[in-house]
Design a protein around this motif. Structure first.
Motif, PDB file in Angstrom:
ATOM      1  N   SER A 388      -1.623   6.941  -6.893  1.00 28.85           N
ATOM      2  CA  SER A 388      -1.421   5.681  -6.185  1.00 28.85           C
ATOM      3  C   SER A 388      -1.699   4.517  -7.130  1.00 28.85           C
ATOM      4  O   SER A 388      -2.188   4.692  -8.251  1.00 28.85           O
ATOM      5  CB  SER A 388      -2.344   5.598  -4.970  1.00 28.85           C
ATOM      6  OG  SER A 388      -3.680   5.374  -5.375  1.00 28.85           O
ATOM      7  N   LEU A 389      -1.415   3.314  -6.651  1.00 34.78           N
ATOM      8  CA  LEU A 389      -1.634   2.113  -7.452  1.00 34.78           C
ATOM      9  C   LEU A 389      -3.023   1.509  -7.242  1.00 34.78           C
ATOM     10  O   LEU A 389      -3.303   0.431  -7.756  1.00 34.78           O
ATOM     11  CB  LEU A 389      -0.571   1.056  -7.097  1.00 34.78           C
ATOM     12  CG  LEU A 389       0.878   1.429  -7.429  1.00 34.78           C
ATOM     13  CD1 LEU A 389       1.823   0.340  -6.940  1.00 34.78           C
ATOM     14  CD2 LEU A 389       1.059   1.635  -8.920  1.00 34.78           C
ATOM     15  N   ALA A 390      -3.863   2.178  -6.475  1.00 30.78           N
ATOM     16  CA  ALA A 390      -5.175   1.622  -6.150  1.00 30.78           C
ATOM     17  C   ALA A 390      -6.018   1.469  -7.415  1.00 30.78           C
ATOM     18  O   ALA A 390      -6.059   2.358  -8.269  1.00 30.78           O
ATOM     19  CB  ALA A 390      -5.895   2.520  -5.147  1.00 30.78           C
ATOM     20  N   ARG A 391      -6.719   0.345  -7.530  1.00 34.80           N
ATOM     21  CA  ARG A 391      -7.611   0.068  -8.657  1.00 34.80           C
ATOM     22  C   ARG A 391      -8.664  -0.933  -8.197  1.00 34.80           C
ATOM     23  O   ARG A 391      -8.489  -1.589  -7.168  1.00 34.80           O
ATOM     24  CB  ARG A 391      -6.835  -0.501  -9.853  1.00 34.80           C
ATOM     25  CG  ARG A 391      -6.053  -1.759  -9.541  1.00 34.80           C
ATOM     26  CD  ARG A 391      -5.430  -2.360 -10.777  1.00 34.80           C
ATOM     27  NE  ARG A 391      -4.567  -3.490 -10.490  1.00 34.80           N
ATOM     28  CZ  ARG A 391      -4.982  -4.698 -10.208  1.00 34.80           C
ATOM     29  NH1 ARG A 391      -6.288  -4.963 -10.151  1.00 34.80           N
ATOM     30  NH2 ARG A 391      -4.130  -5.676  -9.962  1.00 34.80           N
ATOM     31  N   PRO A 392      -9.763  -1.079  -8.933  1.00 35.67           N
ATOM     32  CA  PRO A 392     -10.769  -2.067  -8.538  1.00 35.67           C
ATOM     33  C   PRO A 392     -10.163  -3.468  -8.512  1.00 35.67           C
ATOM     34  O   PRO A 392      -9.376  -3.827  -9.395  1.00 35.67           O
ATOM     35  CB  PRO A 392     -11.841  -1.939  -9.630  1.00 35.67           C
ATOM     36  CG  PRO A 392     -11.654  -0.568 -10.181  1.00 35.67           C
ATOM     37  CD  PRO A 392     -10.190  -0.294 -10.100  1.00 35.67           C
ATOM     38  N   PRO A 393     -10.513  -4.272  -7.502  1.00 31.16           N
ATOM     39  CA  PRO A 393      -9.923  -5.628  -7.427  1.00 31.16           C
ATOM     40  C   PRO A 393     -10.448  -6.527  -8.532  1.00 31.16           C
ATOM     41  O   PRO A 393     -11.574  -6.380  -9.006  1.00 31.16           O
ATOM     42  CB  PRO A 393     -10.369  -6.123  -6.047  1.00 31.16           C
ATOM     43  CG  PRO A 393     -11.611  -5.335  -5.744  1.00 31.16           C
ATOM     44  CD  PRO A 393     -11.422  -3.998  -6.385  1.00 31.16           C
TER      45      PRO A 393
END
Length: 428
Positions: A388-393
């Motif tokens: 997925s594209l999830a990463r720390p903001p």
């Protein structure tokens, strides 16, 4: 100090702590709703801009599930909200301001009629998701006015265009009931196979929610079209000996070896993509020609031996395209196309689902070898990966008010006024 005083102090401390936790929960929920509102804007831009097809995803919901790591259920809700975003500007603004949740607006987007944005935006501010679903079920639906039609007679017509073939079948009530029963039977059998496959993969993964995305974006559940083809193939091949020439449901393709032109037997010309697809792994019989004269028949293209097929399945259990977990009905795709001299060997084969197989031959996605280190890219050359594209903001959370939530009061449906769709004007 007495025991009653100690218990009173502990109760006061717990109440204060609970109030602090509820306050933080309301703040985080408001920020999450606002983030979902922004995600809805992004998905809407992808949806209405028709950009999702270039990624090789089956649908907008599948794309959202793949790139966010969500379950397909949540992704479908987001896709529904994004698709109808222009119809519900007040509800969408409520999400952006943190006042409405994705589940609330998703229920509205799935079921609400046109021009109901103002009505449901006010209701959603105080209603739970269950109450919204109840209110939406009370919304009157316009009854289509039946048109008198003559008694149908049996007829079958076929029309062709550049997108495919359209079959129109007209039957009487009795014949239609027979066809419905046959289609339902075949669809139930296909769905049962699909569910067994789905459950077996889930059993392998266990209860880890990180596997939801891979499990949910596999081949879609069989529909009536799949049931119709199953009915045709079963009925045709079951009594093959009774028909002239004993032909099975085999597609015959004629290929000019010099001009690279393909055509169906006694049928239309094929596009380059369809010709490559049929000669790659689909069940068909290929006849080679030169100057209009047949040279001989090539192999039936799905003649990969059982041992080779097992080796392929052992190496890759699912479709090789990232984000797709399909395991049934996979095609053994030639990385170097068969008509270009690609060998039917393990190093030149990889399993892909029919959907992505067609997308590859149409140029939407590209599959390059070697087989043990594949590179899959979309139509713009971007490499696809299964994560997925999830990463720390890297930016602060949205500055919105804490989420107040529904009022929690009991709904008295006796006094509720459902949304009334406006009657379209009539031209007298």
């Amino acid at each position: 100090m007495s025991s009653s005083a100690t218990e009173s102090d502990a109760l006061a401390t717990n109440d204060d702590r609970l109030e602090v936790l509820f306050g933080e929960l309301a703040e985080l929920t408001g920020q999450r709703n606002a983030i979902d509102g922004r995600i809805a804007d992004i998905v809407a831009a992808i949806d209405h801009g028709n950009m999702w097809g270039a990624t090789g995803a089956r649908s907008v919901a599948a794309l959202v599930a793949w790139r966010t790591g969500w379950s397909l259920t949540n992704a479908k809700s987001m896709a529904a909200v994004a698709h109808r975003l222009p119809e519900f500007p007040r509800c969408a603004e409520g999400m952006r301001q943190g006042r409405l949740s994705l589940d609330q607006v998703g229920a509205i987007a799935h079921q609400a009629g046109p021009d109901s944005d103002e009505h449901y935006a006010k209701l959603a501010a105080v209603a739970t998701v269950s109450q919204l679903n109840k209110a939406l079920s009370l919304e009157p639906r316009p009854d289509p006015k039946p048109k008198p039609r003559p008694e149908p007679t049996r007829s079958v017509t076929k029309t062709n265009d550049e997108h495919g073939t359209c079959w129109r079948i007209r039957l009487g009530p009795g014949d239609s009931a027979k066809v419905d029963a046959a289609l339902n039977s075949h669809r139930d059998a296909l769905i049962a196979d699909w569910k067994r496959d789905h459950e077996s993969v889930e059993g392998d993964h266990g209860e880890d929610s990180s596997q939801d995305n891979d499990a949910e974006v596999r081949a879609p559940m069989p529909n009536t079209g799949d049931a119709f083809m199953s009915l045709v193939e079963a009925g045709w091949d079951a009594e093959v000996a009774r028909r002239p020439h004993g032909q099975h449901t085999t597609v015959v393709v004629h290929v000019d070896v010099e001009k690279r032109i393909g055509a169906l037997h006694l049928g239309p010309l094929l596009s380059n993509a369809d010709r490559q697809y049929l000669t790659c792994d689909a069940t068909c019989e290929v006849w080679f020609e030169r100057d209009g004269q047949p040279l001989g028949a090539g192999r039936s293209t799905r003649t990969i031996s059982r041992r080779l097929r097992r080796a392929l399945e052992y190496r890759h259990r699912t479709c090789a395209v990232p984000g797709c977990g399909a395991t049934r009905g996979l095609h053994a795709h030639h990385i170097r196309h068969w008509e270009d001299g690609g060998a039917t060997e393990l190093d030149n084969l990889v399993l892909v689902c029919p959907y992505h197989h067609r997308l590859h031959h149409r140029g939407v996605i590209t599959i390059r070898g070697p087989a043990d280190n594949l590179t899959v890219t979309d139509s713009d050359g971007r490499q696809l990966d299964s994560g997925s594209l999830a990463r720390p903001p890297n930016r602060p959370p949205p500055a919105v008010a804490p989420y107040p939530g529904p009022t929690g009061e009991r709904a008295d449906w006796w006094w509720y006024q459902p949304f009334e769709p406006q009657t379209p004007p009539t031209n007298n």
